[in-house]
Design an enzyme around this catalytic site. Structure first.
Site, PDB file in Angstrom:
ATOM      1  N   TYR A 192      35.749  26.650  38.136  1.00 13.99           N
ATOM      2  CA  TYR A 192      34.991  26.084  39.403  1.00 13.99           C
ATOM      3  C   TYR A 192      33.520  26.157  39.272  1.00 13.99           C
ATOM      4  O   TYR A 192      32.975  26.328  40.424  1.00 13.99           O
ATOM      5  CB  TYR A 192      35.716  26.539  40.549  1.00 13.99           C
ATOM      6  CG  TYR A 192      37.125  26.462  40.871  1.00 13.99           C
ATOM      7  CD1 TYR A 192      37.900  25.675  40.119  1.00 13.99           C
ATOM      8  CD2 TYR A 192      37.801  27.015  41.939  1.00 13.99           C
ATOM      9  CE1 TYR A 192      39.088  25.418  40.363  1.00 13.99           C
ATOM     10  CE2 TYR A 192      39.211  26.918  42.370  1.00 13.99           C
ATOM     11  CZ  TYR A 192      39.823  26.028  41.480  1.00 13.99           C
ATOM     12  OH  TYR A 192      41.128  25.731  41.648  1.00 13.99           O
ATOM     13  N   LYS A 215      44.675  32.901  29.130  1.00 10.20           N
ATOM     14  CA  LYS A 215      45.184  31.575  28.350  1.00 10.20           C
ATOM     15  C   LYS A 215      44.505  31.463  27.122  1.00 10.20           C
ATOM     16  O   LYS A 215      44.050  30.383  26.532  1.00 10.20           O
ATOM     17  CB  LYS A 215      44.963  30.216  29.261  1.00 10.20           C
ATOM     18  CG  LYS A 215      45.878  29.296  28.632  1.00 10.20           C
ATOM     19  CD  LYS A 215      47.551  29.509  28.555  1.00 10.20           C
ATOM     20  CE  LYS A 215      48.245  28.159  27.964  1.00 10.20           C
ATOM     21  NZ  LYS A 215      49.544  28.720  27.529  1.00 10.20           N
ATOM     22  N   ASP A 219      51.106  30.850  32.105  1.00 10.45           N
ATOM     23  CA  ASP A 219      52.434  30.646  32.289  1.00 10.45           C
ATOM     24  C   ASP A 219      53.383  31.644  32.554  1.00 10.45           C
ATOM     25  O   ASP A 219      54.257  31.344  33.092  1.00 10.45           O
ATOM     26  CB  ASP A 219      52.556  29.519  30.953  1.00 10.45           C
ATOM     27  CG  ASP A 219      52.241  30.008  29.609  1.00 10.45           C
ATOM     28  OD1 ASP A 219      51.452  31.248  29.764  1.00 10.45           O
ATOM     29  OD2 ASP A 219      52.190  29.023  28.851  1.00 10.45           O
ATOM     30  N   ASP A 245      43.654  31.063  41.820  1.00  9.72           N
ATOM     31  CA  ASP A 245      43.794  30.250  42.954  1.00  9.72           C
ATOM     32  C   ASP A 245      45.332  29.717  43.127  1.00  9.72           C
ATOM     33  O   ASP A 245      45.995  29.654  44.126  1.00  9.72           O
ATOM     34  CB  ASP A 245      42.762  28.804  42.968  1.00  9.72           C
ATOM     35  CG  ASP A 245      42.749  28.056  44.048  1.00  9.72           C
ATOM     36  OD1 ASP A 245      43.416  28.481  45.009  1.00  9.72           O
ATOM     37  OD2 ASP A 245      42.210  26.938  44.092  1.00  9.72           O
ATOM     38  N   ASP A 295      48.600  31.347  45.478  1.00 10.00           N
ATOM     39  CA  ASP A 295      49.179  30.391  46.497  1.00 10.00           C
ATOM     40  C   ASP A 295      50.923  30.588  46.020  1.00 10.00           C
ATOM     41  O   ASP A 295      51.743  30.567  46.908  1.00 10.00           O
ATOM     42  CB  ASP A 295      48.861  28.948  46.104  1.00 10.00           C
ATOM     43  CG  ASP A 295      47.617  28.418  47.156  1.00 10.00           C
ATOM     44  OD1 ASP A 295      47.084  29.434  47.543  1.00 10.00           O
ATOM     45  OD2 ASP A 295      47.323  27.304  47.127  1.00 10.00           O
TER      46      ASP A 295
END
Length: 362
Positions: free
Chosen positions: A144, A197, A230, A254, A258
């Site tokens: 971001y 990752k 993942d 983020d 959630d």
């Protein structure tokens, strides 16, 4: 008649859009009730700013041009939610929330995942296994960072190119790693799970891995693991009891936070703190949920995420005992079955607020 409070905290309230106005009002009511019962130990001085999508439609700006200067002098910022169907999301987010976070270097985003009594989790393991963890999100760079652009539209339809560049700096990786390890030292389970990752993102996330590994050597008392994003999404569901502090990049945290809130029962429960740990700028406290245009103005919004964020703000002010009282009042309210529709109840926003305030007084 009481005299002035021993300490008055100045707070900028930015309700912004949709249910943000309702949950900020709810949180303010709880904090003011707490202050009123403090015997003059502390008080809150609120200044509300009208920024958001409605302001954008009137002025073409999500906030005043000098808005950051206006916010600098406050002890904290209490934020609602940003976004409305009439304004593109990238304009609303970058024009207000991310503008504040980026310019005030609020680089540590803390998002607890907490399972409340009386609320049914979709995770069967939550029925008989104590679950409680926190997601620490690098909040200033990563995916971001806002670097990139769109080019080559002059070649005609179907030929435009968009580049979105993720930024990873050694400084950014190190400071969020140390924040996570320090947080883990204060928890019952002293463990940091780093999300990566690096098998596919061979530059930025390899720097992340190397930095986390180096910092971990300074914390031999803290257990450490590195998990691909993942695999971590699966671990949230299959082995959540193995989690304590999860540290991840801006995008990964983020999404994972959630997921954690959904597993706890609802995004409406999720609190967060956007911290500038050096306190060069005010930190910002906000619920994780969005502006929810479908229920805005109907009194159905779950205020627990916003009130939990207020508790994080109290921690930031050094009022940890008071923060604990707010959390206990939330627990007592959910345990009593005073629940909004998103968690299976029929209570209105005001009913939950009244219960929490009543629990505080008792």
């Amino acid at each position: 008649m009481t005299g002035p409070a021993a300490h008055t905290f100045t707070i900028a309230a930015v309700p912004a859009d949709g249910v943000g106005t309702e949950v900020v009002t709810a949180g303010r009511a709880v904090l003011d009730a707490l202050a009123a019962a403090s015997g003059g130990a502390f008080a809150f001085d609120w200044t509300e700013f009208p920024w958001g999508c409605g302001y954008y439609e009137r002025t073409g700006r999500m906030m005043d041009d000098d808005g950051l200067d206006a916010l600098k002098g406050f002890d904290a910022i209490y934020f609602g939610a940003v976004g409305w169907p009439s304004v593109p999301d990238h304009i609303s987010l970058w024009g207000l929330r991310l503008r504040i976070c980026q310019n005030f270097d609020q680089w540590a985003n803390v998002r607890p995942v907490h399972f409340h009594p009386g609320i049914t989790s979709p995770l069967r393991k939550a029925d008989d296994t104590p679950l409680d963890w926190v997601v620490v999100r690098e909040n200033s760079e990563g995916e971001y960072a806002g670097l990139g652009g769109r080019n080559l539209s002059g070649r005609g339809p179907g030929n435009e190119v968009a580049l979105q560049t993720a930024l990873f700096t050694e400084k950014g990786c190190e400071r969020i790693a140390r924040f996570a390890f320090e947080l883990a030292r204060g928890r019952e389970r002293k463990k940091v799970s780093s999300v990566t990752k690096s098998n596919a993102q061979q530059y930025g996330m390899v720097l992340w891995d190397e930095t986390l590994s180096r910092v971990a050597r300074d914390y031999p008392d803290v257990e450490t693991e590195s998990v691909l994003v993942d695999a971590m999404s699966a671990k949230f569901v299959l082995r959540p009891e193995d989690l304590s502090v999860v540290v991840a990049s801006n995008l990964h945290a983020d999404i994972l936070s959630d997921l954690g809130s959904a597993l706890a029962g609802s995004l409406g429960l999720a609190a967060s703190a956007n911290l500038n740990p050096e306190r060069r700028f005010p930190s910002m406290f906000e619920p994780v949920h969005g502006s929810a245009p479908d229920i805005a103005g109907r009194g159905l919004a779950n205020p627990i995420g916003a009130i939990g964020s207020a508790a994080l703000m109290l921690d930031h002010f050094g009022l940890s005992a008071e923060a604990g009282r707010v959390r206990a009042a939330i627990e007592a309210t959910t345990a009593a079955g005073v629940l909004t529709p998103d968690v299976g109840g029929k209570a209105k926003t005001g009913d939950v607020v009244a219960s929490i305030i009543d629990q505080l007084s008792s």
